[in-house]
Design a protein around this motif. Structure first.
Motif, PDB file in Angstrom:
ATOM      1  N   SER A  64       1.806  -2.516   8.995  1.00  0.00           N
ATOM      2  CA  SER A  64       2.472  -1.256   8.639  1.00  0.00           C
ATOM      3  C   SER A  64       3.358  -0.730   9.777  1.00  0.00           C
ATOM      4  O   SER A  64       2.933   0.061  10.621  1.00  0.00           O
ATOM      5  CB  SER A  64       1.445  -0.190   8.233  1.00  0.00           C
ATOM      6  OG  SER A  64       2.131   0.966   7.804  1.00  0.00           O
ATOM      7  N   SER A  65       4.615  -1.138   9.714  1.00  0.00           N
ATOM      8  CA  SER A  65       5.536  -0.761  10.794  1.00  0.00           C
ATOM      9  C   SER A  65       5.811   0.745  10.803  1.00  0.00           C
ATOM     10  O   SER A  65       5.948   1.354  11.856  1.00  0.00           O
ATOM     11  CB  SER A  65       6.844  -1.544  10.664  1.00  0.00           C
ATOM     12  OG  SER A  65       7.457  -1.260   9.432  1.00  0.00           O
ATOM     13  N   TRP A  66       5.848   1.373   9.622  1.00  0.00           N
ATOM     14  CA  TRP A  66       6.101   2.821   9.605  1.00  0.00           C
ATOM     15  C   TRP A  66       4.929   3.569  10.190  1.00  0.00           C
ATOM     16  O   TRP A  66       5.100   4.582  10.869  1.00  0.00           O
ATOM     17  CB  TRP A  66       6.421   3.302   8.186  1.00  0.00           C
ATOM     18  CG  TRP A  66       7.721   2.743   7.683  1.00  0.00           C
ATOM     19  CD1 TRP A  66       7.890   1.851   6.669  1.00  0.00           C
ATOM     20  CD2 TRP A  66       9.042   3.008   8.199  1.00  0.00           C
ATOM     21  NE1 TRP A  66       9.220   1.550   6.522  1.00  0.00           N
ATOM     22  CE2 TRP A  66       9.941   2.245   7.438  1.00  0.00           C
ATOM     23  CE3 TRP A  66       9.527   3.816   9.211  1.00  0.00           C
ATOM     24  CZ2 TRP A  66      11.323   2.268   7.673  1.00  0.00           C
ATOM     25  CZ3 TRP A  66      10.899   3.837   9.452  1.00  0.00           C
ATOM     26  CH2 TRP A  66      11.784   3.068   8.682  1.00  0.00           C
ATOM     27  N   GLN A 118       2.331   7.290   0.211  1.00  0.00           N
ATOM     28  CA  GLN A 118       2.711   6.326   1.254  1.00  0.00           C
ATOM     29  C   GLN A 118       2.147   6.758   2.596  1.00  0.00           C
ATOM     30  O   GLN A 118       1.849   7.937   2.815  1.00  0.00           O
ATOM     31  CB  GLN A 118       4.233   6.241   1.356  1.00  0.00           C
ATOM     32  CG  GLN A 118       4.870   5.521   0.172  1.00  0.00           C
ATOM     33  CD  GLN A 118       6.319   5.143   0.449  1.00  0.00           C
ATOM     34  OE1 GLN A 118       7.036   5.885   1.090  1.00  0.00           O
ATOM     35  NE2 GLN A 118       6.750   4.014  -0.049  1.00  0.00           N
ATOM     36  N   VAL A 119       2.053   5.807   3.494  1.00  0.00           N
ATOM     37  CA  VAL A 119       1.738   6.100   4.891  1.00  0.00           C
ATOM     38  C   VAL A 119       3.016   5.922   5.702  1.00  0.00           C
ATOM     39  O   VAL A 119       3.913   5.201   5.272  1.00  0.00           O
ATOM     40  CB  VAL A 119       0.650   5.132   5.417  1.00  0.00           C
ATOM     41  CG1 VAL A 119      -0.685   5.435   4.811  1.00  0.00           C
ATOM     42  CG2 VAL A 119       1.046   3.672   5.253  1.00  0.00           C
ATOM     43  N   PRO A 120       3.130   6.560   6.863  1.00  0.00           N
ATOM     44  CA  PRO A 120       2.160   7.452   7.471  1.00  0.00           C
ATOM     45  C   PRO A 120       2.269   8.865   6.918  1.00  0.00           C
ATOM     46  O   PRO A 120       3.308   9.265   6.409  1.00  0.00           O
ATOM     47  CB  PRO A 120       2.574   7.425   8.943  1.00  0.00           C
ATOM     48  CG  PRO A 120       4.077   7.265   8.879  1.00  0.00           C
ATOM     49  CD  PRO A 120       4.323   6.355   7.720  1.00  0.00           C
ATOM     50  N   VAL A 121       1.155   9.598   7.078  1.00  0.00           N
ATOM     51  CA  VAL A 121       1.192  11.036   6.791  1.00  0.00           C
ATOM     52  C   VAL A 121       0.341  11.733   7.843  1.00  0.00           C
ATOM     53  O   VAL A 121      -0.724  11.246   8.201  1.00  0.00           O
ATOM     54  CB  VAL A 121       0.759  11.333   5.329  1.00  0.00           C
ATOM     55  CG1 VAL A 121      -0.620  10.789   5.041  1.00  0.00           C
ATOM     56  CG2 VAL A 121       0.797  12.819   5.024  1.00  0.00           C
TER      57      VAL A 121
END
Ligand SMILES: N[C@@H](CCC(=O)N[C@@H](CS)C(=O)NCC(=O)O)C(=O)O
Length: 219
Positions: free
Chosen positions: A14-16, A55-58
């Motif tokens: 998960s790059s974001w 979606q992530v991130p949050v």
């Protein structure tokens, strides 16, 4: 203020998620990590109570979600002005914001054909003229920021800023896919990969065992 909570997904893929996690960790800002995992069927089971976009991130600030990595980084910079997460000088800050926005909205070819996969070694995979164009643009951003704003430090704007957190997943891709870089860009990538927060994220990513088909085009 209740403790910050950051929901992320797999550290290998998960790059974001990596960007705000590296920002908070490298800046020494305490937060509670909520790690969810991608489902092979798509989606992120367990994300529902946290994120309006699923979606992530949050980031959860006093019960209120801040979603999308750029909004999270901006919110954190505003909450912790003493950490100087954007460069202090106005001109440098404008450029830092621009290179983050460019990363946020662009480099689609690179992102599509060289998906982040920290524990893998995939030299040469995913390369194409379109991907090389993305890489050339990233190299030119890195060289220009280093030359104009790097000063005595090793990072894009000398000291650690949001811009470095933003390009950390690019540096891990260059490692995974063994992308050849000119000397200045390689020195910057090495400095970025050596940051304690980046090292910590990568070590944890390498320990993950989940295999997510959608993120493994070369398996
Ligand atoms: N623009 C968003 C992108 C977030 C994003 O694409 N997240 C991916 C994981 S890296 C995700 O949650 N995918 C699951 C899904 O869309 O169901 C940001 O910067 O936060």
């Amino acid at each position: 203020m209740s403790p910050l909570k950051l929901a992320i997904a797999n550290k290998n893929y998960s790059s974001w998620s990596m960007r705000p996690w590296v920002l908070l960790t490298q800046a020494g800002i305490a937060f509670e990590e909520i790690q969810l995992k991608f489902s092979d069927a798509g989606g992120i089971p367990g994300i529902e109570p946290y994120s309006p976009t699923q979606q992530v991130p949050v980031l959860i600030v006093d019960g209120e979600p801040v979603w999308d990595s750029l909004a999270i980084c901006e919110a954190v910079a505003e909450m912790y002005p003493g950490k100087q997460l954007w460069p202090a000088a106005a001109r440098a800050r404008q450029v830092a914001r621009s290179v983050c926005a460019e990363m946020h909205a662009g480099f689609r070819e690179l992102r599509d054909t060289m998906p982040m996969n920290i524990r893998a070694s995939l030299p040469g995979r995913g390369m194409s003229p379109a991907v090389q164009r993305d890489i050339d643009r990233i190299v030119s951003i890195w060289e220009s920021c280093r030359e104009r704003f790097g000063g005595e430090g090793e990072l894009l704007f000398g000291q650690f800023t949001i811009a470095d957190a933003y390009y950390a997943p690019v540096a891990t891709r260059f490692l995974t896919y063994a992308v050849a870089l000119p000397a200045t860009a390689q020195r910057y990538a090495d400095a970025l990969l050596a940051l304690p927060a980046v090292q910590q994220w990568m070590a944890q990513a390498r320990r993950e065992t989940e295999f997510v088909r959608a993120d493994e085009p070369y398996a």
